[in-house]
Scaffold this active site. Structure first.
Site, short mmCIF file in Angstrom:
data_model
loop_
_atom_site.label_atom_id
_atom_site.label_comp_id
_atom_site.label_asym_id
_atom_site.label_seq_id
_atom_site.Cartn_x
_atom_site.Cartn_y
_atom_site.Cartn_z
N CYS A 107 37.91 49.70 49.19
CA CYS A 107 37.76 49.06 50.57
C CYS A 107 35.83 49.25 50.45
O CYS A 107 35.48 49.78 49.42
CB CYS A 107 38.09 49.80 51.41
SG CYS A 107 37.38 51.44 51.96
N ASP A 137 49.90 7.97 31.10
CA ASP A 137 50.61 7.97 29.67
C ASP A 137 51.97 7.78 29.92
O ASP A 137 52.61 8.38 30.99
CB ASP A 137 50.14 9.22 28.86
CG ASP A 137 50.47 9.18 27.55
OD1 ASP A 137 50.66 8.19 26.94
OD2 ASP A 137 50.65 10.47 26.94
#
Length: 914
Positions: A217, A606
Site C-alpha cells: 500500500c 482475408d
C-alpha cells in the site's frame, strides 16, 4: 522514398569497406508523414531485424524517424520500410557524423558507401536526440497542470521534448545534458510533486530489484521513499505495489546499504536479479484524498453555507460574523486553489485556478464574502469529485490485472506441490490449477482435461475445452477438472500483462477530439478573460455603469471561463471506451483508432483464418465402387497417414483413432498423390491429374470433381489402377459467425471486401456463403496493398489480417485489425486493434462501440459548451450569481464525467451490437 545508396564526401580507400558494416555509426533521418495512423511497433519490428542497426528514435507527433546504424548502404533500411508500405522522404535539416575512408569521422551528407557516388545526395541529418527520463508527478491530473509544467520546463535549456500521460500521471522528458535535479527543482517551484521513475542512460549494473512481501500500500511506499530518496548514490525508485517489487537505480558499488535501509523499516526485502520482468502496468493510484481532507472540506462547506445563511437572514455581508465564517471556509477549503492560483500568476499561466482565485478575491473586495466562500468551496468539492471519477476511469484496466492470482501451486523438485508467489515462478515450471481456481500464468497443458472460461482475455461467453497441448492464459478460470500446465511466460510477460500494458499506453495518447478540445480551450479561456476585463472596465468608464454591478458580472464571467467540463470530458470518455473494449476482448491501441472506427466505409477481409477456420477438414466421402463409405475412408486414411500434405492430414484426422491398415510399398507421386499396397492390392489416392493418368475419371467422377470445386473444396480420388473407388473432399470451412458479422457490418454502413491469395473460384464460393459481393482472389501481398490504396481513396478503410503476412496492407489501412491475437506477440504489438478471439463478430462490435464513444463525446462537448453559452446570456441579463455559476460549472463537469463513465458498465447483449 528514395532508394539509392547515399554517397560520401570522398570515396572509401581501405579494404575494410568491403564489409557490409562500418566502424562508426551513422544517423539517417526520415520523415514519415503517414506515421500517425500506423503502429510504431510495426516499423520497429521490421527494422529491428536488420543487423547493423543500433538504435531507433521514432517521434509519432512529427513523423520523424532517426536510425543510428553501421550499414554501408541505406538500401536495406529503405527497402524494409517499403515492404510494410511505409513511404517517406529523407529529412532536410541537421547534420550527422559519418566515417570516411579508414574510419575517420567527417561531416557527410549521408552514410559511407563502398560504391561509386551517385548524382543524388542526401541532405545532412541532425545529431541523435537526447535521452528520455520518466517522471512520476502525483498531483498532475488535467491539462491545467500540463500547461503549467510545459511553460516552466520549456524555459530550461537542453529539454527537447515533453510527452505527457495525464491519465497515468507520467511525464517523459527528452533532454540532452540536463541535470534531473534542476528539472525536479523547477517542478517543485510550481507546486508539482515529482519523482524520478526511470532515469535516462541507466546501466543494468546500477539497478537492484527487490521483492518486498510486506509492501502492498502507499504507506510502505512513502516509508521507503523517505528512507531511500535521501541516500547518497540512490538515483531513482520505481515501485510496483501490485507485484510488490521495488527497482532502485543507484551508483553504489554494492546494494548492501540499500538492503540494510529497507530492513531497518522491517520490510524484509529479497534481492532479485535485475533481469526480472518489468511490471505490466504502473501502480494503481487511490483517490489521493485523505479522511482529514474530506473532514476539512465538510467543515468548509458548513462554514460557507452558514455565512450565506447569515447574510440571507438579514445580517450585513460585511459584518464580522459573516466575514469570519467566510474566511474560515476559504482557509479550510480553498487554500490549495489559492496556492495554485498564485503559482499560475507567478508563471503567467492563465488557467482555471488563476481564474477562480481572481473571482474569489474580487468577490471579497466588493463585499460578497459569503459568495466568495461558497464559490471556492464548491470548486474544491468539484475538484475532489472529478479526481475520484478520473481515478475510476484511470484504474478501470487494473481490474483485468486483479484477475490473475498472486500465488500458484508449483511442483517442487522432490515432487511436492507448494503454494508460491506467482512472480517467483520461472519458465518451464509445472503449475497445478484446481476446479474453480483462476490461472496465474500463461502455459501449455501437460496433464488433465477441463473447460476454461477465457472471457477476460478473448471475451468468449462460453468456456473452452482444454486438453494436453492446449494453451491456457493468466486470469482465466478453470471451471471443472484439474489441469497441470508448463509455464511459458513469467509474471509481467503474460498475455494479460501485455493487454493491460498496451491499453495503459493507449490511455496516454491524445485522441483527435481531445486535441480539438485542448485547442478550443486554449482560445476560449483567454477570450472570455479579456471579455470579463472589458465588462468590468468599459461600461463604468464610458457608459456611466455601476462599478459594483459590472464588476460582479465580470467575476461571474471568470467562473464561466473555466473550461473544466470541456477538457475533462474527452479523456474520461476515451479511457472508459478503451477499458470497455478490453473487457470485451478487443485491444485498441489508442483513442485515435477508437474514434476512427465509426468512420470506416469499407473493411478488407482475408479469407483463410478470418472468414474460415484456417484448418482444412474432410467434408465429403462418396463411395463409387464395391467398397463401403467407411472402408473408403479407412484405406484413404491408411495411405495418407504416411503423407504430410494438408489434405492428407485432414483425411487422417477425420478417421480418428481407429486402427489403420498396414501399408507396404508406399510411394509419394510428386504433384499428384501417393500409392501403396494394402492386403496385396495397390491403391492410389491423389488429384484429378493422377486419376486422368490412371484412366479412372469416368463421367460420374468428373461430375463430382466439378461439383466439389464449385463449392470451394479440394477433391481427391481413391482408386485402384483400373477403377475409381471413391471421391473425398476437403475444405477450409467457413466460420459460423462470419455470415452474421458480414450482415452486421453492412447494417453499420461498412462494406466488406474479401482479399485472398486463393483461386478466384474458391474466393467466389466462400464469398457467396458469407454474403460478400466483392471477392478478389489470386492476390499477392503487393496486390492487397494496391487494393487497400484504391479503397482508401473512397473513404476510411480497415484491414483484417494476421499481423505478419498482411503487414503492408495492414500498415496502409486506416485501422489494421489482427484477429485471434490471444497469445500472439506480433499481432498484439503491430495491430492497431487486436481482436483477441477468433470471432469476426468482434469487428462490428468494435465499430458499434466506436459509434457509442463518438456519440458520448459529441454529447459531452455540446453540453459543456451549451452550458457556458446559457450562463453567459444569464450573466448579461443579470440573472446569474457567482455561486450559481460555479454550481452549474461543477454540475456540467460531473454530468460529462458520469456520461463518459457509462461506457465502463458491463456489456449486455443489447450493448454488444447496436
Amino acid at each position: 522514398m528514395k532508394t539509392d545508396d547515399a554517397p560520401t564526401s570522398a570515396p572509401a580507400t581501405c579494404g575494410s569497406c568491403a564489409s557490409d558494416q562500418q566502424d562508426l555509426p551513422t544517423v539517417l533521418m526520415l520523415d514519415l508523414p503517414d506515421l500517425d495512423r500506423r503502429s510504431e511497433a510495426l516499423v520497429r519490428a521490421q527494422l529491428g531485424q536488420i543487423r547493423g542497426i543500433e538504435d531507433l528514435s521514432l517521434d509519432s507527433c512529427t513523423g520523424r524517424l532517426s536510425v543510428r546504424h553501421r550499414l554501408t548502404s541505406t538500401t536495406p533500411i529503405l527497402d524494409a520500410l517499403l515492404a510494410i508500405g511505409v513511404k517517406g522522404t529523407v529529412a532536410t535539416d541537421g547534420e550527422s557524423v559519418s566515417p570516411v575512408g579508414c574510419g575517420k569521422p567527417a561531416l557527410s551528407s549521408g552514410v559511407t558507401s563502398c560504391r561509386a557516388p551517385v548524382a543524388a545526395t542526401f541532405p545532412p541529418s541532425p545529431p541523435p536526440t537526447g535521452n528520455t527520463s520518466r517522471l512520476l508527478i502525483t498531483n498532475m491530473d488535467c491539462p491545467t497542470e500540463e500547461g503549467l509544467i510545459r511553460k516552466r520546463l520549456e524555459m530550461i535549456k537542453g529539454i527537447e521534448r515533453l510527452n505527457f500521460d495525464l491519465m497515468n500521471r507520467r511525464l517523459d522528458v527528452q533532454h540532452a545534458s540536463v541535470d534531473l535535479a534542476g528539472i525536479l527543482a523547477a517542478l517543485h517551484e510550481i507546486g508539482m510533486q515529482a519523482s524520478v521513475e526511470r532515469e535516462a542512460g541507466q546501466s543494468p549494473r546500477g539497478q537492484a530489484t527487490y521483492l518486498i512481501e510486506k509492501m502492498d500500500c502507499p504507506t510502505e511506499e512513502a516509508m521507503l521513499r523517505k528512507a531511500l530518496e535521501g541516500m547518497a548514490g540512490v538515483d531513482a525508485l520505481q515501485f510496483d505495489l501490485l507485484s510488490r517489487t521495488l527497482v532502485v537505480s543507484h551508483g553504489l558499488p554494492s546494494e548492501a546499504p540499500i538492503t540494510a535501509a529497507i530492513e531497518r523499516l522491517g520490510l524484509s526485502p529479497v534481492l532479485q536479479d535485475h533481469n526480472d520482468p518489468a511490471p505490466a502496468v504502473t501502480k494503481e493510484f487511490g483517490t489521493g484524498i485523505t479522511k482529514t481532507e474530506w473532514l476539512r472540506m465538510a467543515a468548509a462547506g458548513v462554514l460557507a453555507l452558514g455565512a450565506e445563511a447569515l447574510a440571507f437572514s438579514g445580517m450585513e455581508e460585511s459584518s464580522m460574523p459573516v466575514i469570519a465564517a467566510s474566511l474560515a471556509a476559504i482557509a479550510l477549503g480553498g487554500t490549495a486553489t489559492l496556492r495554485k492560483g498564485w503559482i499560475a500568476l507567478r508563471t503567467l499561466s492563465l488557467n482555471m485556478n488563476l481564474l477562480m482565485t481572481i473571482a474569489v478575491i474580487g468577490a471579497a473586495l466588493i463585499g460578497q464574502w459569503p459568495e466568495a466562500a461558497v464559490v471556492i468551496w464548491l470548486f474544491g468539492v468539484a475538484e475532489m469529485i472529478e479526481a475520484l471519477s478520473l481515478d475510476r476511469a484511470r484504474n478501470a484496466i487494473r481490474k483485468l490485472m486483479d484477475l490473475a492470482p498472486e500465488t500458484a501451486l508449483l511442483r517442487q523438485n522432490d515432487g511436492r506441490w507448494a503454494e508460491v508467489k506467482a512472480d517467483t515462478v520461472t519458465i518451464g515450471g509445472i503449475v497445478r490449477v484446481r476446479p474453480g481456481e483462476r490461472i496465474a500464468l500463461d502455459g501449455v497443458v501437460v496433464s488433465g482435461k477441463s473447460a476454461v472460461n477465457q472471457a477476460p482475455i478473448t471475451g468468449e461467453s462460453m468456456p473452452v475445452e482444454k486438453n494436453p497441448g492446449d494453451t491456457v492464459y493468466a486470469g482465466t478460470i478453470n471451471e471443472r477438472g484439474t489441469l497441470e500446465f508448463e509455464v511459458r511466460a513469467r509474471k509481467g510477460d503474460t498475455t494479460l500483462d501485455r493487454i493491460a500494458r498496451s491499453v495503459q499506453e493507449a490511455q496516454g495518447q491524445r485522441a483527435p477530439t481531445q486535441r480539438f478540445v485542448d485547442r478550443f480551450a486554449s482560445v476560449y479561456t483567454p477570450a472570455v478573460f479579456v471579455l470579463a476585463l472589458g465588462i468590468a472596465i468599459i461600461p463604468p468608464l464610458f457608459a456611466g455603469g455601476d462599478w459594483y454591478d459590472w464588476t460582479y458580472k465580470a467575476l461571474v464571467l471568470l467562473v464561466i471561463a473555466c473550461p473544466c467540463a470541456l477538457v475533462i470530458s474527452t479523456p474520461v470518455t476515451v479511457v472508459s471506451g478503451l477499458a470497455a473494449a478490453a473487457k470485451r476482448g478487443i485491444l485498441v491501441k489508442g483513442g485515435l483508432y477508437l474514434e476512427q472506427g465509426r468512420l470506416l466505409k469499407s473493411v478488407a477481409l482475408d479469407k483463410t483464418g478470418t472468414l474460415t477456420h484456417g484448418k482444412p477438414v474432410l467434408t465429403d466421402t462418396v463411395e463409387l465402387g464395391p467398397l463401403s463409405r467407411q472402408e473408403v475412408l479407412r484405406i484413404a486414411a491408411s495411405l495418407d497417414a504416411l503423407s504430410e500434405h494438408p489434405v492428407a492430414t485432414a483425411i487422417v484426422r477425420a478417421y480418428g483413432e481407429q486402427p489403420h491398415a498396414e501399408v507396404q510399398a508406399f510411394e509419394a507421386l510428386a504433384g499428384r498423390g501417393v500409392k501403396g499396397q494394402i492386403d496385396g492390392e495397390t491403391y492410389y489416392i491423389g488429384n484429378q491429374r493422377l486419376a486422368n493418368e490412371l484412366g479412372v475419371t469416368n463421367e460420374r467422377v468428373l461430375q463430382l470433381l466439378e461439383q466439389m470445386e464449385a463449392q470451394a473444396k479440394t477433391a481427391v480420388v481413391l482408386s485402384t489402377a483400373t477403377q475409381a473407388l471413391g471421391v473425398l473432399a476437403v475444405a477450409d470451412t467457413v466460420r459460423e459467425s462470419s455470415k452474421l458479422a458480414v450482415a452486421q457490418l453492412r447494417q453499420l454502413g461498412v462494406e466488406p471486401v474479401m482479399l485472398t491469395g486463393d483461386n478466384k473460384k474458391t474466393a467466389q464460393a466462400v464469398a457467396a456463403q458469407v454474403g460478400i459481393s466483392d471477392a478478389r482472389g489470386e492476390m499477392l501481398p503487393q496486390d492487397k496493398l494496391s487494393a487497400i490504396e484504391a479503397m482508401a481513396a473512397q473513404g476510411p478503410v480497415g484491414m483484417v489480417g494476421d499481423g505478419v503476412n498482411d503487414a503492408p496492407a495492414l500498415a496502409k489501412a486506416n485501422i489494421g485489425f489482427a484477429m485471434g491475437a490471444a497469445g500472439t506477440d506480433t499481432a498484439i504489438e503491430t495491430a492497431d486493434v487486436a481482436l483477441m478471439q477468433d470471432d469476426l463478430r468482434k469487428l462490428p462490435e468494435f465499430i458499434a462501440l466506436s459509434h457509442r464513444v463518438g456519440n458520448v463525446l459529441r454529447a459531452n462537448i455540446a453540453f459543456a459548451i451549451g452550458t457556458k453559452a446559457v450562463f453567459m446570456v444569464l450573466t448579461f441579463t443579470g440573472h446569474a450569481s457567482l455561486w450559481l455559476a460555479i454550481l452549474a460549472d461543477m454540475g456540467a463537469s460531473l454530468v460529462v464525467v458520469f456520461n463518459g463513465l457509462r461506457l465502463l458498465r458491463a456489456p449486455g447483449e443489447k450493448d454488444k451490437f447496436q
